[in-house]
Design an enzyme around this catalytic site. Structure first.
Site, short mmCIF file in Angstrom:
data_model
loop_
_atom_site.label_atom_id
_atom_site.label_comp_id
_atom_site.label_asym_id
_atom_site.label_seq_id
_atom_site.Cartn_x
_atom_site.Cartn_y
_atom_site.Cartn_z
N ALA A 235 0.86 -1.18 0.00
CA ALA A 235 0.00 0.00 0.00
C ALA A 235 0.90 1.22 0.00
CB ALA A 235 -0.92 0.01 1.22
N ALA A 237 0.75 5.45 0.69
CA ALA A 237 0.01 6.60 1.19
C ALA A 237 0.90 7.83 1.09
CB ALA A 237 -0.44 6.37 2.63
N SER A 238 0.37 8.95 1.54
CA SER A 238 1.09 10.21 1.38
C SER A 238 2.29 10.31 2.31
CB SER A 238 0.15 11.39 1.64
OG SER A 238 -0.44 11.26 2.93
N ALA A 240 3.68 7.45 4.15
CA ALA A 240 4.51 6.24 4.17
C ALA A 240 3.93 5.22 3.20
CB ALA A 240 4.58 5.66 5.58
N GLN A 241 4.70 4.18 2.96
CA GLN A 241 4.20 3.04 2.19
C GLN A 241 4.68 1.76 2.84
OE1 GLN A 241 6.02 4.37 -1.53
NE2 GLN A 241 7.37 2.58 -1.52
N LYS A 256 6.77 -0.80 7.23
CA LYS A 256 6.21 0.52 6.93
C LYS A 256 7.37 1.51 6.86
CE LYS A 256 2.71 3.80 8.56
NZ LYS A 256 1.69 4.08 9.62
N ASP A 387 -8.93 6.40 14.24
CA ASP A 387 -9.37 6.39 12.84
C ASP A 387 -9.72 4.97 12.40
OD1 ASP A 387 -9.98 7.38 10.35
OD2 ASP A 387 -7.91 7.30 9.62
#
Length: 664
Positions: A235, A237-238, A240-241, A256, A387
């Site tokens: 995955a 993301a802005s 981290a990946q 991560k 979240d």
């Protein structure tokens, strides 16, 4: 002999100036409250001598051309003028240097140059953001020149412009929009709807950069830690990946990795968001209404925490304690391979809950387990997943659930947790009085609120949502937050985060079990926890703890009561009140008095100087053409004017230091 005499004269002049400079330094230290510093005084003296010499020539002779026909040896009157003007210029330079660079400030040229470069980049980014807002038609709203009270179509257009601007501004602003989309208590529904559509499509970072970043953080080659490390991210993301990998010991893990170079970008944009929030707070009517500065600060704190994966590892460890024995699994963290920019954790095999078929799983059991896990985090451990959207929840291959991504968590202290439990009990009993008292215990700035009106509003709120046959949902808490806001009360951000987390989770719970009643289950959980606190053993322990805490006071109470009754019997009972007992109060009063005196003296001295100038027909620039009497009066006027300037400087020094931390 002539050169020797000139050399001796110059040495004597230098000695006189050094003595004068020391006197200036002492005067500045006494009058301005500025600490004495020899290097600063020397620098100020050089600047003052240079500027004073130029000003003295212009003041006494009118111009440098007038010196051409004069003797080489200056007249005593000119020497006196130059000495006085140079001393005054040195004093001003000394105070200005202290104001610009207070004593104790360390000069770091490299850091200063870097700060200038950072400032330049920040200003370019700031202009870019302002241009985006102006191009989207939001310039007037930013500056406060346009009103926000428009019709439905105008609000929809404004919300779309805001969402488009945030999306164009980049990943940090997109995250800000996503956070704002959860604040139904502050924003109109149309803004929540438009901002909720924001998404960030980020291309994965190059594999070579990722591998280099991991090796740099681990301090060793990748092959020494992992048998296998995937080239393509699981995955992206802005911030981290994530990449799948296998440790040398055989465990499957997820790595991560923080995106290379994202840290400075985030810090720069957060600084811009803070500056924009301050501007909105000052120049708009809607900024203070929604607490835009507090929103920006809370968002910045949360996002900075997301950049530190060691904090996320600690969050996972804390949340894991609340999930023990539950059907909700928390991934294990490998601390030996975790740093600020790399997080290695256990890989959980499953699919996101939104893409799974709930009919193939124990929907009701999983929904209840998931809610109880979050409530256990909120009400018992005090740290909870803030979240829990469907993308962060996995339906595992073994039928349990996995909870991922702990970059965003909430924290509650013990008092707030107890208040939240009491609030749920009050809602269950439809007790408006208990709910009012509990809210006033946790909100900020409860002074001046009309408690009776608040109690009636909460009573009507519960009558609308909690009567027989009414379907209860987490949306009722959004209305509760709106009531709190309408009465000018500020609900703590951490408590609002609880309601947002539960509202986010509700969609997943209903997806697992269409008939699931989130509020009823939450109230049942709170009642069970409250009943545990009122068992025979817990009550005895609580009472014993309270008595032990009050024992010193109870031992002193009889003597104090005896003393009071004896004074009442003899008619000598008095109450002494000291209005300025606290040192800070006395310091504040003395400071105000001193400033009033300095202000009066500065005004009086300045007016006296103006009066003397009028006697001599105004402040003369060329003193060489004046009579001795006029020179004396004009010099006195200039001296008084300089004294008035010194008093004003003293006031400025005091005002500039009011907001600075006191040096020890």
């Amino acid at each position: 002999m002539t050169y020797l005499g000139e050399g001796i004269s110059q040495l004597l002049s230098l000695a006189v100036f050094v003595v004068l400079l020391l006197g200036v330094g002492t005067l500045a230290s006494r009058m301005m409250g500025v600490p004495f510093s020899a290097p600063r005084l020397a620098l100020a003296g050089i600047v003052g001598l240079f500027l004073g010499s130029i000003a003295s020539v212009v003041l006494y002779y009118g111009s440098f051309e007038a010196l051409a026909g004069l003797e080489r040896t200056p007249v005593p009157a000119f020497v006196a003028v130059m000495t006085a003007v140079s001393a005054a210029a040195s004093l001003l330079a000394f105070v200005a240097l202290e104001l610009a660079l207070p004593r104790g400030t360390r000069l770091r040229p490299v850091q200063a140059a870097r700060a200038v470069l950072d400032w330049g980049g920040r200003m370019r980014r700031y202009r870019q953001i302002m241009w985006i807002l102006a191009r989207r038609g939001l310039g007037g709203y930013v500056s406060g020149r346009r009103e926000t009270g428009e019709g439905a179509s105008g609000q929809r257009r404004l919300a779309r412009s805001l969402a488009s601007s945030l999306e164009e501004a980049g990943v940090v602003f997109i995250k800000l929009g996503q956070v704002l989309a959860t604040r139904r208590d502050l924003l109109p529904p149309v803004f929540v709807e438009e901002l909720g559509r924001l998404h960030s499509e980020v291309a994965p970072a190059p594999a070579d950069e990722v591998r280099a970043s991991v090796e740099r953080e681990l301090g060793r080659p990748l092959d020494e830690v992992f048998d296998d490390f995937s080239q393509h991210p699981l995955a992206a993301a802005s911030i981290a990946q994530a990449h799948t990998a296998r440790l040398r010991s055989g465990e499957e893990v997820v790595v991560k990795v923080q995106r290379p170079g994202i840290g400075p970008v985030v810090h720069r944009d957060l600084d811009i968001i803070r500056r924009l929030a301050s501007r909105f707070e000052e120049s708009t009517d809607w900024g203070p209404a929604i607490g835009v500065v507090n929103l920006a600060q809370g968002f910045a704190d949360a996002l900075r925490e997301e950049l530190d994966f060691e904090v996320e590892a600690a969050n996972i460890a804390a949340v894991s304690e609340a999930a023990q024995g539950s059907r909700v699994r928390i991934p294990r963290v490998y601390d030996a391979y975790t740093s600020r920019r790399v997080l290695v954790m256990e890989r959980l095999h499953g699919v996101p809950i939104g893409g799974a078929d709930p009919a193939t799983a124990d929907g009701p059991g999983l929904a209840k387990a998931l809610l109880e896990c979050l409530l256990e985090q909120v009400m018992i451990s005090g740290i909870f997943h803030a979240d829990p959207h469907p993308g962060n929840i996995l339906l595992l291959d073994d039928g349990d659930l996995g909870l991922l991504d702990y970059g965003s968590v909430g924290r509650l202290d013990g008092v707030t947790r107890e208040s939240l439990q009491t609030m749920l009990v009050a809602l269950d009993r439809a007790d408006a009085v208990l709910l009012t008292d509990t809210l006033l215990d946790v909100v900020t700035d409860p002074e001046g609120v009309d408690e009776e009106r608040l109690r009636r509003a909460l009573g009507q709120f519960m009558a609308r949502h909690l009567h027989q046959g009414m379907t209860v949902s987490m949306r009722m808490f959004t209305e509760l937050l709106l009531i709190v806001t309408r009465f000018g009360l500020g609900l703590p951000a951490e408590l609002a985060a609880v309601f947002r987390a539960l509202a986010t989770l509700e969609g997943t719970l209903v997806y697992l079990d269409p008939g699931f009643d989130t509020v009823t289950e939450a109230k049942r959980f709170a009642e069970a926890r409250m009943s545990e606190r009122f068992t025979k053993d817990s009550l005895r322990d609580t009472a014993l703890d309270e008595v032990m805490a009050m024992l010193p006071t109870l031992r002193r109470l009889p003597r104090r009561l005896d003393r009071i009754t004896d004074q009442l019997h003899k008619g000598r009972f008095t109450v002494l009140v000291r209005p300025f007992a606290h040192p800070e109060d006395r310091r504040l009063l003395m400071g105000l008095v001193h400033r009033m005196i300095l202000t009066v003296l500065a005004v009086t001295t300045g007016l006296t100087a103006v009066g003397l100038f009028n006697v001599t027909d105004g402040p003369h620039v060329v003193w060489a053409d004046m009579s001795t009497r006029a020179q004396v009066l004009n010099a006195s006027a200039w001296l008084l004017l300089a004294l008035a300037g010194l008093l004003v400087l003293r006031l400025l020094v005091g005002v500039s230091r009011d907001g600075s931390p006191r040096r020890r």
